[in-house]
Design a protein around this motif. Structure first.
Motif, PDB file in Angstrom:
ATOM      1  N   UNK A 192       0.770  -1.092   0.016  1.00 43.63           N
ATOM      2  CA  UNK A 192      -0.025  -0.113   0.015  1.00 43.63           C
ATOM      3  C   UNK A 192       0.678   1.221  -0.148  1.00 43.63           C
ATOM      4  N   UNK A 193       0.320   2.242  -0.604  1.00 45.85           N
ATOM      5  CA  UNK A 193       0.878   3.585  -0.367  1.00 45.85           C
ATOM      6  C   UNK A 193       0.946   4.207   0.929  1.00 45.85           C
ATOM      7  N   UNK A 213     -12.565   2.370  -9.825  1.00 45.41           N
ATOM      8  CA  UNK A 213     -11.913   3.107  -8.687  1.00 45.41           C
ATOM      9  C   UNK A 213     -11.439   4.523  -9.026  1.00 45.41           C
ATOM     10  N   UNK A 214     -11.345   5.325  -8.380  1.00 49.27           N
ATOM     11  CA  UNK A 214     -10.615   6.501  -8.556  1.00 49.27           C
ATOM     12  C   UNK A 214      -9.180   6.487  -8.150  1.00 49.27           C
ATOM     13  N   UNK A 215      -8.398   6.123  -8.986  1.00 53.26           N
ATOM     14  CA  UNK A 215      -7.066   5.811  -8.627  1.00 53.26           C
ATOM     15  C   UNK A 215      -5.997   6.880  -8.223  1.00 53.26           C
ATOM     16  N   UNK A 216      -6.542   8.098  -8.263  1.00 53.06           N
ATOM     17  CA  UNK A 216      -6.020   9.516  -7.764  1.00 53.06           C
ATOM     18  C   UNK A 216      -5.879   9.386  -6.319  1.00 53.06           C
ATOM     19  N   UNK A 217      -6.949   8.999  -5.763  1.00 52.07           N
ATOM     20  CA  UNK A 217      -7.175   9.476  -4.262  1.00 52.07           C
ATOM     21  C   UNK A 217      -6.016   8.878  -3.443  1.00 52.07           C
ATOM     22  N   UNK A 218      -5.343   7.600  -3.440  1.00 52.31           N
ATOM     23  CA  UNK A 218      -4.442   6.935  -2.787  1.00 52.31           C
ATOM     24  C   UNK A 218      -3.200   7.859  -3.077  1.00 52.31           C
ATOM     25  N   UNK A 219      -3.017   8.203  -4.319  1.00 52.80           N
ATOM     26  CA  UNK A 219      -1.977   8.877  -4.837  1.00 52.80           C
ATOM     27  C   UNK A 219      -1.978  10.339  -3.948  1.00 52.80           C
ATOM     28  N   UNK A 220      -2.957  11.017  -3.856  1.00 52.09           N
ATOM     29  CA  UNK A 220      -3.314  12.168  -3.270  1.00 52.09           C
ATOM     30  C   UNK A 220      -2.745  12.021  -1.858  1.00 52.09           C
ATOM     31  N   UNK A 221      -3.425  11.142  -1.138  1.00 54.04           N
ATOM     32  CA  UNK A 221      -3.235  10.909   0.168  1.00 54.04           C
ATOM     33  C   UNK A 221      -1.738  10.920   0.455  1.00 54.04           C
ATOM     34  N   UNK A 222      -1.104  10.207  -0.351  1.00 56.48           N
ATOM     35  CA  UNK A 222       0.570   9.899  -0.238  1.00 56.48           C
ATOM     36  C   UNK A 222       1.348  11.047  -0.479  1.00 56.48           C
ATOM     37  N   UNK A 223       0.741  11.968  -1.359  1.00 55.62           N
ATOM     38  CA  UNK A 223       1.422  12.960  -1.769  1.00 55.62           C
ATOM     39  C   UNK A 223       1.492  14.095  -0.618  1.00 55.62           C
ATOM     40  N   UNK A 224       0.251  14.352  -0.015  1.00 58.90           N
ATOM     41  CA  UNK A 224       0.133  14.980   1.054  1.00 58.90           C
ATOM     42  C   UNK A 224       0.832  14.632   2.381  1.00 58.90           C
ATOM     43  N   UNK A 225       0.754  13.186   2.405  1.00 64.02           N
ATOM     44  CA  UNK A 225       1.692  12.589   3.495  1.00 64.02           C
ATOM     45  C   UNK A 225       3.245  13.140   3.332  1.00 64.02           C
ATOM     46  N   UNK A 226       3.557  12.716   2.105  1.00 63.51           N
ATOM     47  CA  UNK A 226       5.161  13.207   2.115  1.00 63.51           C
ATOM     48  C   UNK A 226       5.399  14.540   2.498  1.00 63.51           C
ATOM     49  N   UNK A 227       4.656  15.277   1.851  1.00 64.07           N
ATOM     50  CA  UNK A 227       4.759  16.883   1.926  1.00 64.07           C
ATOM     51  C   UNK A 227       4.783  17.197   3.599  1.00 64.07           C
ATOM     52  N   UNK A 228       3.675  16.495   4.335  1.00 65.34           N
ATOM     53  CA  UNK A 228       3.723  16.867   5.545  1.00 65.34           C
ATOM     54  C   UNK A 228       5.063  16.586   6.391  1.00 65.34           C
ATOM     55  N   UNK A 229       5.402  15.283   5.966  1.00 64.77           N
ATOM     56  CA  UNK A 229       6.820  14.875   6.494  1.00 64.77           C
ATOM     57  C   UNK A 229       7.878  15.560   6.143  1.00 64.77           C
ATOM     58  N   UNK A 283       3.948   4.830  -8.867  1.00 69.46           N
ATOM     59  CA  UNK A 283       3.826   3.674  -9.639  1.00 69.46           C
ATOM     60  C   UNK A 283       2.421   3.291 -10.000  1.00 69.46           C
ATOM     61  N   UNK A 284       1.610   4.030  -9.692  1.00 67.20           N
ATOM     62  CA  UNK A 284       0.061   3.703  -9.722  1.00 67.20           C
ATOM     63  C   UNK A 284      -0.687   4.335 -11.098  1.00 67.20           C
ATOM     64  N   UNK A 285      -0.009   5.529 -11.502  1.00 67.93           N
ATOM     65  CA  UNK A 285      -0.704   6.079 -12.507  1.00 67.93           C
ATOM     66  C   UNK A 285       0.077   6.063 -13.836  1.00 67.93           C
ATOM     67  N   UNK A 286      -0.639   6.214 -14.836  1.00 68.46           N
ATOM     68  CA  UNK A 286      -0.025   6.579 -16.224  1.00 68.46           C
ATOM     69  C   UNK A 286       0.685   7.667 -16.241  1.00 68.46           C
ATOM     70  N   UNK A 287       2.266   7.702 -17.065  1.00 63.47           N
ATOM     71  CA  UNK A 287       3.089   8.635 -16.799  1.00 63.47           C
ATOM     72  C   UNK A 287       2.637   9.880 -17.437  1.00 63.47           C
ATOM     73  N   UNK A 288       2.569  10.920 -16.592  1.00 63.81           N
ATOM     74  CA  UNK A 288       2.236  12.168 -17.457  1.00 63.81           C
ATOM     75  C   UNK A 288       3.286  13.206 -17.119  1.00 63.81           C
ATOM     76  N   UNK A 289       3.241  14.235 -17.933  1.00 61.61           N
ATOM     77  CA  UNK A 289       4.265  15.477 -17.691  1.00 61.61           C
ATOM     78  C   UNK A 289       3.845  16.235 -16.513  1.00 61.61           C
ATOM     79  N   UNK A 290       4.801  16.928 -15.933  1.00 64.24           N
ATOM     80  CA  UNK A 290       4.621  17.749 -14.640  1.00 64.24           C
ATOM     81  C   UNK A 290       4.096  18.969 -15.051  1.00 64.24           C
TER      82      UNK A 290
END
Length: 268
Positions: free
Chosen positions: A22-23, A51-67, A244-251
């Protein structure tokens, strides 16, 4: 509807916790979601077609930013529209960090009994307030230091507000923190507002006289209007928002798409 979304997101976190690799791990999400959360998640995914694959990615992104922010010395964190979030309990935050959760009374009426037998990792403060009204005074009353460097988290929030409400919220946050403070938000692109998955929510808004979902294609301009300067803009699927969860996209800024943004206090 925002309360329903809090239960839905808790169910998504619980499902992610039970996956292999899990993320993130949220041991409290299952009890917080309850049957209502799982039913809401299932209904949403029936409309969306999966499923909305973005939600777990969003949670992890905010987790990482917080830490990362805590590691850089930030000791005051405010979660706006906290919902059923459990980061104060599940992240390895510094014990001397002050964590403020701002949301309506009914959220905490459900949340606090579930978490009552557990201890947060830091100094957690609940702030009962409606972000559409006066939330600055309750936050200050809870102990917020308006001169301290602060991390403001607006995860899954702007979608439910109008642009004037967002700008006002950002101005209020800017006036309640010290130099080098940061605000982080996810902002859906306008193209996503017309997706099939949005129809149920749009219909609900129409029936209840609620503003339609908010989206913007220029997150930097939105943040600047509220007194903040965008520092980093990325999109789900970019190298820094993928895991590793989403199709590769540009930033960077991609008009029409959802953005994850951090910003600092504007100086002019």
């Amino acid at each position: 509807m925002t309360s329903a979304s809090a239960f839905w997101i808790a169910a998504v976190r619980a499902r992610e916790t039970g996956r292999g690799a899990p993320l993130f791990i949220d041991p409290f999400a299952h009890d917080l979601a309850g049957d209502y959360g799982y039913a809401t998640m299932a209904a949403s995914e029936r409309v969306a077609g999966g499923e909305n694959a973005f939600i777990p990615v969003r949670v992890r992104w905010f987790d990482d930013l917080t830490m990362t922010s805590a590691a850089a010395g930030v000791r005051q964190i405010v979660l706006l529209g906290a919902g059923l979030d459990t980061r104060a309990y599940r992240l390895d935050l510094p014990a001397d960090a002050d964590w403020y959760e701002v949301d309506r009374r009914e959220i905490f009426q459900h949340k606090e009994p579930v978490l009552a037998e557990h201890s947060p990792r830091c100094q957690r403060h609940i702030v009962i307030a409606d972000l559409g009204g006066d939330w600055a005074e309750p936050l200050l009353h809870a102990g917020l230091d308006p001169a301290a460097r602060t991390l403001w988290l607006a995860e899954g929030l702007f979608f439910y507000l109008t642009e004037p409400m967002i700008v006002d919220l950002l101005h209020t946050a800017a006036a309640l923190c010290g130099p080098a403070s940061i605000v982080a938000a996810d902002i859906i692109g306008t193209a996503g507002l017309d997706a099939a998955a949005m129809r149920g929510y749009r219909d609900w808004c129409d029936r209840n006289g609620v503003p339609p979902p908010f989206g913007a294609d220029d997150p930097a301009a939105l943040l600047h209007a509220g007194g903040w300067r965008a520092e980093h803009i990325t999109t789900p699927g970019a190298a820094d928002a993928n895991y590793g969860r989403l199709p590769i996209q540009p930033g960077g800024r991609q008009p029409g798409r959802t953005h994850l943004v951090t910003a600092s206090l504007a100086t002019s």
